[in-house]
Design an enzyme around this catalytic site. Structure first.
Site, PDB file in Angstrom:
ATOM      1  N   GLU A   1      10.485  35.246 -71.907  1.00  0.00           N
ATOM      2  CA  GLU A   1      11.267  34.677 -73.009  1.00  0.00           C
ATOM      3  C   GLU A   1      10.977  35.411 -74.323  1.00  0.00           C
ATOM      4  O   GLU A   1      11.864  35.598 -75.149  1.00  0.00           O
ATOM      5  CB  GLU A   1      10.956  33.187 -73.167  1.00  0.00           C
ATOM      6  CG  GLU A   1      11.474  32.330 -72.027  1.00  0.00           C
ATOM      7  CD  GLU A   1      12.991  32.347 -71.929  1.00  0.00           C
ATOM      8  OE1 GLU A   1      13.649  31.491 -72.527  1.00  0.00           O
ATOM      9  OE2 GLU A   1      13.522  33.254 -71.255  1.00  0.00           O
TER      10      GLU A   1
ATOM     11  N   THR B   1      20.870  34.283 -78.841  1.00  0.00           N
ATOM     12  CA  THR B   1      19.758  33.360 -79.093  1.00  0.00           C
ATOM     13  C   THR B   1      18.950  33.764 -80.328  1.00  0.00           C
ATOM     14  O   THR B   1      18.573  32.925 -81.140  1.00  0.00           O
ATOM     15  CB  THR B   1      18.827  33.299 -77.861  1.00  0.00           C
ATOM     16  OG1 THR B   1      19.611  32.885 -76.741  1.00  0.00           O
ATOM     17  CG2 THR B   1      17.700  32.311 -78.061  1.00  0.00           C
TER      18      THR B   1
END
Length: 311
Positions: free
Chosen positions: A132, A185
Protein backbone atom coordinates in the site's frame (compact mmCIF):
# COMPACT_ATOMS: atom_id res chain seq x y z
CA UNK A 1 6.15 -27.54 -0.36
CA UNK A 2 3.99 -27.39 -3.51
CA UNK A 3 5.40 -25.53 -6.50
CA UNK A 4 2.40 -23.69 -7.96
CA UNK A 5 -0.78 -22.07 -6.64
CA UNK A 6 -3.69 -19.86 -7.78
CA UNK A 7 -5.25 -17.48 -5.24
CA UNK A 8 -8.21 -15.09 -5.19
CA UNK A 9 -8.28 -12.10 -2.81
CA UNK A 10 -11.32 -9.89 -2.29
CA UNK A 11 -12.03 -6.21 -2.81
CA UNK A 12 -12.68 -4.12 0.28
CA UNK A 13 -14.64 -1.10 1.42
CA UNK A 14 -12.29 1.03 3.51
CA UNK A 15 -13.22 3.75 6.04
CA UNK A 16 -16.89 2.63 6.17
CA UNK A 17 -17.81 6.34 6.15
CA UNK A 18 -16.71 7.53 9.61
CA UNK A 19 -13.68 5.28 10.26
CA UNK A 20 -11.00 6.94 8.13
CA UNK A 21 -7.97 4.58 7.96
CA UNK A 22 -9.26 2.49 10.89
CA UNK A 23 -12.31 0.56 9.58
CA UNK A 24 -12.88 -1.68 6.57
CA UNK A 25 -14.71 -4.78 5.39
CA UNK A 26 -14.24 -7.34 2.64
CA UNK A 27 -16.74 -8.24 -0.10
CA UNK A 28 -17.13 -11.40 -2.19
CA UNK A 29 -16.79 -9.59 -5.49
CA UNK A 30 -14.90 -8.14 -7.22
CA UNK A 31 -11.32 -9.24 -6.46
CA UNK A 32 -8.00 -10.22 -8.04
CA UNK A 33 -6.25 -13.49 -8.87
CA UNK A 34 -2.58 -14.38 -8.64
CA UNK A 35 -0.87 -17.49 -10.04
CA UNK A 36 2.49 -18.12 -8.40
CA UNK A 37 5.21 -20.67 -9.15
CA UNK A 38 8.46 -21.43 -7.37
CA UNK A 39 11.24 -21.79 -9.94
CA UNK A 40 14.81 -23.10 -10.05
CA UNK A 41 16.36 -19.67 -10.67
CA UNK A 42 16.60 -16.76 -8.27
CA UNK A 43 14.61 -13.55 -7.91
CA UNK A 44 11.01 -12.56 -8.59
CA UNK A 45 9.65 -12.24 -12.13
CA UNK A 46 6.23 -10.95 -13.14
CA UNK A 47 5.50 -12.91 -16.31
CA UNK A 48 2.01 -11.63 -17.10
CA UNK A 49 -0.55 -9.02 -16.04
CA UNK A 50 -4.06 -9.04 -17.49
CA UNK A 51 -7.03 -6.74 -17.00
CA UNK A 52 -4.97 -3.61 -16.28
CA UNK A 53 -4.90 -2.08 -19.79
CA UNK A 54 -1.12 -1.88 -19.49
CA UNK A 55 -1.22 0.44 -16.47
CA UNK A 56 0.69 -1.72 -13.96
CA UNK A 57 4.48 -2.19 -13.93
CA UNK A 58 6.10 -5.54 -14.71
CA UNK A 59 9.22 -4.33 -12.87
CA UNK A 60 9.22 -6.42 -9.65
CA UNK A 61 10.56 -3.52 -7.60
CA UNK A 62 7.67 -1.26 -8.63
CA UNK A 63 4.74 -3.68 -8.51
CA UNK A 64 2.93 -3.96 -5.16
CA UNK A 65 2.56 -7.75 -5.41
CA UNK A 66 6.21 -8.58 -6.04
CA UNK A 67 7.51 -5.90 -3.66
CA UNK A 68 5.43 -7.31 -0.79
CA UNK A 69 6.42 -10.89 -1.65
CA UNK A 70 10.08 -9.83 -1.59
CA UNK A 71 9.63 -8.36 1.92
CA UNK A 72 8.09 -11.68 2.99
CA UNK A 73 10.96 -13.72 1.49
CA UNK A 74 13.53 -11.48 3.18
CA UNK A 75 11.71 -12.01 6.49
CA UNK A 76 11.73 -15.83 6.24
CA UNK A 77 15.40 -15.87 5.25
CA UNK A 78 14.93 -16.87 1.60
CA UNK A 79 15.55 -13.59 -0.26
CA UNK A 80 16.87 -15.21 -3.45
CA UNK A 81 14.19 -17.84 -4.07
CA UNK A 82 12.96 -18.00 -7.68
CA UNK A 83 9.32 -16.89 -8.01
CA UNK A 84 7.18 -16.34 -11.11
CA UNK A 85 3.98 -14.32 -10.75
CA UNK A 86 0.95 -13.88 -13.00
CA UNK A 87 -1.49 -11.17 -11.92
CA UNK A 88 -5.04 -11.21 -13.25
CA UNK A 89 -6.92 -7.99 -12.41
CA UNK A 90 -10.61 -8.83 -12.03
CA UNK A 91 -11.52 -5.42 -10.67
CA UNK A 92 -11.10 -1.80 -11.77
CA UNK A 93 -7.92 0.07 -10.85
CA UNK A 94 -8.39 3.32 -8.92
CA UNK A 95 -11.95 2.39 -7.99
CA UNK A 96 -11.70 2.93 -4.23
CA UNK A 97 -12.27 -0.80 -3.70
CA UNK A 98 -8.73 -1.74 -2.67
CA UNK A 99 -7.44 -2.78 -6.09
CA UNK A 100 -3.75 -2.73 -5.12
CA UNK A 101 -4.66 -4.34 -1.80
CA UNK A 102 -6.44 -7.31 -3.42
CA UNK A 103 -3.45 -8.00 -5.69
CA UNK A 104 -0.94 -7.69 -2.86
CA UNK A 105 -2.95 -9.88 -0.49
CA UNK A 106 -3.38 -12.58 -3.15
CA UNK A 107 0.39 -12.61 -3.72
CA UNK A 108 1.27 -12.76 -0.03
CA UNK A 109 -1.29 -15.47 0.70
CA UNK A 110 0.09 -17.45 -2.27
CA UNK A 111 3.74 -17.24 -1.22
CA UNK A 112 2.91 -17.97 2.43
CA UNK A 113 0.93 -21.06 1.38
CA UNK A 114 3.81 -22.23 -0.85
CA UNK A 115 6.06 -21.99 2.24
CA UNK A 116 3.66 -24.04 4.37
CA UNK A 117 1.97 -21.10 6.12
CA UNK A 118 4.94 -19.92 8.17
CA UNK A 119 2.90 -16.84 9.16
CA UNK A 120 -0.76 -16.35 10.06
CA UNK A 121 -2.90 -14.09 7.87
CA UNK A 122 -2.80 -11.44 10.60
CA UNK A 123 1.02 -11.61 10.61
CA UNK A 124 0.97 -10.95 6.85
CA UNK A 125 -0.69 -7.54 7.32
CA UNK A 126 2.55 -5.52 7.79
CA UNK A 127 3.94 -7.01 4.55
CA UNK A 128 0.75 -6.06 2.71
CA UNK A 129 1.01 -2.53 4.13
CA UNK A 130 4.38 -2.23 2.34
CA UNK A 131 2.48 -2.75 -0.91
CA UNK A 132 0.00 0.00 0.00
CA UNK A 133 2.93 2.30 0.73
CA UNK A 134 4.20 1.70 -2.80
CA UNK A 135 0.73 2.19 -4.31
CA UNK A 136 -0.34 5.42 -2.62
CA UNK A 137 2.55 6.68 -0.50
CA UNK A 138 1.11 5.62 2.84
CA UNK A 139 1.01 2.14 4.40
CA UNK A 140 -2.54 2.01 5.73
CA UNK A 141 -4.24 -1.26 6.72
CA UNK A 142 -7.96 -0.60 6.28
CA UNK A 143 -7.96 -2.41 2.90
CA UNK A 144 -5.32 -5.09 3.41
CA UNK A 145 -6.43 -6.23 6.88
CA UNK A 146 -10.04 -7.07 5.87
CA UNK A 147 -8.79 -8.55 2.57
CA UNK A 148 -6.53 -10.90 4.56
CA UNK A 149 -8.86 -11.65 7.47
CA UNK A 150 -12.31 -11.32 5.91
CA UNK A 151 -15.24 -9.60 7.61
CA UNK A 152 -15.17 -6.21 9.33
CA UNK A 153 -11.86 -5.07 10.78
CA UNK A 154 -10.86 -2.27 13.16
CA UNK A 155 -7.28 -1.01 13.21
CA UNK A 156 -7.16 0.22 16.79
CA UNK A 157 -3.54 1.34 16.50
CA UNK A 158 -0.83 1.56 13.85
CA UNK A 159 2.12 1.84 16.24
CA UNK A 160 2.11 -0.82 17.47
CA UNK A 161 -0.19 -2.47 14.91
CA UNK A 162 -3.33 -3.70 16.69
CA UNK A 163 -6.00 -5.28 14.45
CA UNK A 164 -9.38 -6.42 15.74
CA UNK A 165 -11.94 -8.50 13.83
CA UNK A 166 -15.48 -7.27 14.47
CA UNK A 167 -18.77 -9.17 14.30
CA UNK A 168 -21.58 -8.02 12.02
CA UNK A 169 -25.20 -8.90 11.28
CA UNK A 170 -25.33 -12.14 9.25
CA UNK A 171 -27.73 -10.75 6.64
CA UNK A 172 -25.77 -7.54 5.95
CA UNK A 173 -25.28 -6.77 2.24
CA UNK A 174 -23.20 -4.20 0.41
CA UNK A 175 -24.45 -2.46 -2.74
CA UNK A 176 -21.45 -0.99 -4.58
CA UNK A 177 -21.45 1.27 -7.63
CA UNK A 178 -18.27 2.37 -9.38
CA UNK A 179 -18.78 5.46 -11.59
CA UNK A 180 -16.12 5.30 -14.29
CA UNK A 181 -14.36 8.56 -13.43
CA UNK A 182 -10.74 8.88 -12.35
CA UNK A 183 -9.94 9.59 -8.67
CA UNK A 184 -6.29 8.67 -7.93
CA UNK A 185 -5.85 7.64 -4.27
CA UNK A 186 -2.76 9.83 -3.78
CA UNK A 187 -4.62 12.94 -4.97
CA UNK A 188 -7.70 12.10 -2.88
CA UNK A 189 -5.56 11.74 0.25
CA UNK A 190 -3.80 15.05 -0.33
CA UNK A 191 -7.13 16.92 -0.40
CA UNK A 192 -7.94 16.03 3.20
CA UNK A 193 -7.46 18.63 5.93
CA UNK A 194 -4.52 17.94 8.25
CA UNK A 195 -6.12 19.82 11.16
CA UNK A 196 -9.68 19.47 12.45
CA UNK A 197 -11.76 21.25 15.07
CA UNK A 198 -12.05 19.47 18.40
CA UNK A 199 -15.87 19.54 18.24
CA UNK A 200 -15.73 17.82 14.82
CA UNK A 201 -13.32 15.21 16.17
CA UNK A 202 -15.68 14.50 19.08
CA UNK A 203 -18.58 14.00 16.64
CA UNK A 204 -16.45 11.62 14.55
CA UNK A 205 -15.31 9.59 17.59
CA UNK A 206 -18.95 9.19 18.62
CA UNK A 207 -19.87 7.90 15.17
CA UNK A 208 -16.98 5.41 15.01
CA UNK A 209 -17.87 4.09 18.48
CA UNK A 210 -21.54 3.96 17.47
CA UNK A 211 -20.79 2.02 14.28
CA UNK A 212 -18.63 -0.53 16.12
CA UNK A 213 -21.32 -0.86 18.81
CA UNK A 214 -24.00 -1.29 16.14
CA UNK A 215 -22.02 -4.10 14.50
CA UNK A 216 -21.62 -5.89 17.85
CA UNK A 217 -25.28 -5.41 18.79
CA UNK A 218 -26.49 -6.19 15.23
CA UNK A 219 -28.51 -2.99 15.49
CA UNK A 220 -29.19 -1.71 11.96
CA UNK A 221 -30.61 1.60 13.18
CA UNK A 222 -27.47 2.36 15.19
CA UNK A 223 -25.24 1.28 12.29
CA UNK A 224 -27.15 3.59 9.95
CA UNK A 225 -27.16 6.70 12.11
CA UNK A 226 -23.46 6.24 12.90
CA UNK A 227 -22.50 6.20 9.19
CA UNK A 228 -21.87 9.95 9.11
CA UNK A 229 -18.53 11.55 8.26
CA UNK A 230 -17.94 15.25 8.82
CA UNK A 231 -14.14 15.19 8.37
CA UNK A 232 -13.32 13.51 5.06
CA UNK A 233 -16.53 13.01 3.05
CA UNK A 234 -17.31 16.73 2.52
CA UNK A 235 -13.99 17.09 0.65
CA UNK A 236 -13.90 13.78 -1.20
CA UNK A 237 -17.53 13.97 -2.29
CA UNK A 238 -16.57 16.86 -4.62
CA UNK A 239 -14.76 14.32 -6.83
CA UNK A 240 -17.82 12.07 -7.20
CA UNK A 241 -20.52 13.08 -9.70
CA UNK A 242 -23.86 13.88 -7.98
CA UNK A 243 -22.71 12.27 -4.72
CA UNK A 244 -25.48 13.72 -2.55
CA UNK A 245 -28.14 12.85 -5.14
CA UNK A 246 -26.82 9.26 -5.18
CA UNK A 247 -27.01 9.15 -1.37
CA UNK A 248 -30.57 10.46 -1.41
CA UNK A 249 -31.60 7.80 -3.97
CA UNK A 250 -29.93 5.02 -1.96
CA UNK A 251 -31.53 6.06 1.33
CA UNK A 252 -34.99 6.39 -0.29
CA UNK A 253 -34.56 2.87 -1.73
CA UNK A 254 -33.96 1.39 1.72
CA UNK A 255 -30.24 1.72 2.46
CA UNK A 256 -29.19 1.45 6.09
CA UNK A 257 -26.29 3.82 5.42
CA UNK A 258 -24.38 5.22 2.44
CA UNK A 259 -20.93 6.60 1.73
CA UNK A 260 -17.71 6.63 -0.27
CA UNK A 261 -15.71 3.43 -0.56
CA UNK A 262 -12.08 4.20 0.29
CA UNK A 263 -10.97 7.30 -1.60
CA UNK A 264 -13.71 6.88 -4.20
CA UNK A 265 -15.13 7.20 -6.76
CA UNK A 266 -16.98 4.00 -5.78
CA UNK A 267 -19.91 4.52 -3.44
CA UNK A 268 -21.58 1.87 -1.31
CA UNK A 269 -24.70 1.26 0.72
CA UNK A 270 -25.23 -1.23 3.51
CA UNK A 271 -28.58 -3.01 3.42
CA UNK A 272 -30.52 -5.65 5.35
CA UNK A 273 -30.99 -7.95 2.35
CA UNK A 274 -29.87 -8.73 -1.19
CA UNK A 275 -33.05 -7.49 -2.92
CA UNK A 276 -32.67 -3.99 -1.45
CA UNK A 277 -28.98 -3.93 -2.43
CA UNK A 278 -29.85 -4.84 -6.03
CA UNK A 279 -32.60 -2.21 -6.18
CA UNK A 280 -30.13 0.43 -4.96
CA UNK A 281 -27.44 -0.41 -7.53
CA UNK A 282 -30.08 -0.29 -10.27
CA UNK A 283 -31.30 3.16 -9.18
CA UNK A 284 -27.79 4.59 -8.84
CA UNK A 285 -26.62 3.23 -12.20
CA UNK A 286 -29.76 4.57 -13.85
CA UNK A 287 -29.06 8.04 -12.44
CA UNK A 288 -25.41 7.98 -13.50
CA UNK A 289 -26.38 6.87 -17.01
CA UNK A 290 -28.76 9.85 -17.13
CA UNK A 291 -25.86 12.24 -16.57
CA UNK A 292 -23.66 10.46 -19.11
CA UNK A 293 -21.49 8.37 -16.79
CA UNK A 294 -20.91 4.64 -17.26
CA UNK A 295 -20.70 2.55 -14.10
CA UNK A 296 -20.17 -0.95 -12.77
CA UNK A 297 -22.08 -2.45 -9.87
CA UNK A 298 -21.45 -5.24 -7.38
CA UNK A 299 -23.77 -6.75 -4.79
CA UNK A 300 -22.24 -8.87 -2.09
CA UNK A 301 -22.56 -10.23 1.40
CA UNK A 302 -19.69 -9.36 3.70
CA UNK A 303 -16.84 -11.71 2.77
CA UNK A 304 -16.00 -13.87 5.78
CA UNK A 305 -13.03 -15.85 4.37
CA UNK A 306 -10.48 -13.41 2.99
CA UNK A 307 -8.18 -14.92 0.34
CA UNK A 308 -8.87 -18.44 -0.97
CA UNK A 309 -7.00 -21.01 -3.05
CA UNK A 310 -8.62 -21.63 -6.44
CA UNK A 311 -8.52 -25.00 -8.20
Amino acid sequence: MSASIKVFAPATVANVVCGYDVLGFAVNEPGDEVIMKLTEGSGIRITKITGDEGRLPLDPQKNTVSASVQHYLNHIGKPDVGVEIELHKKMPIGSGLGSSSASTVAGLFAVNTLFDNLLTNKELVPFAMKGEELACGYGHADNVAPALLGGFVLIRSYQPLDIISLPHPDDLYAAIVYPEVDVPTKDARQMIRSKVLLKDAVTQWGNVAGLVSGLFMKDYDLIGRSMTDILVEPTRSILIPDFYKLRSLAMKTGATGFGISGSGPSVFALTKDEATARAITQKLQQHLKGIGINSLSFVSEVNKKGPVILD
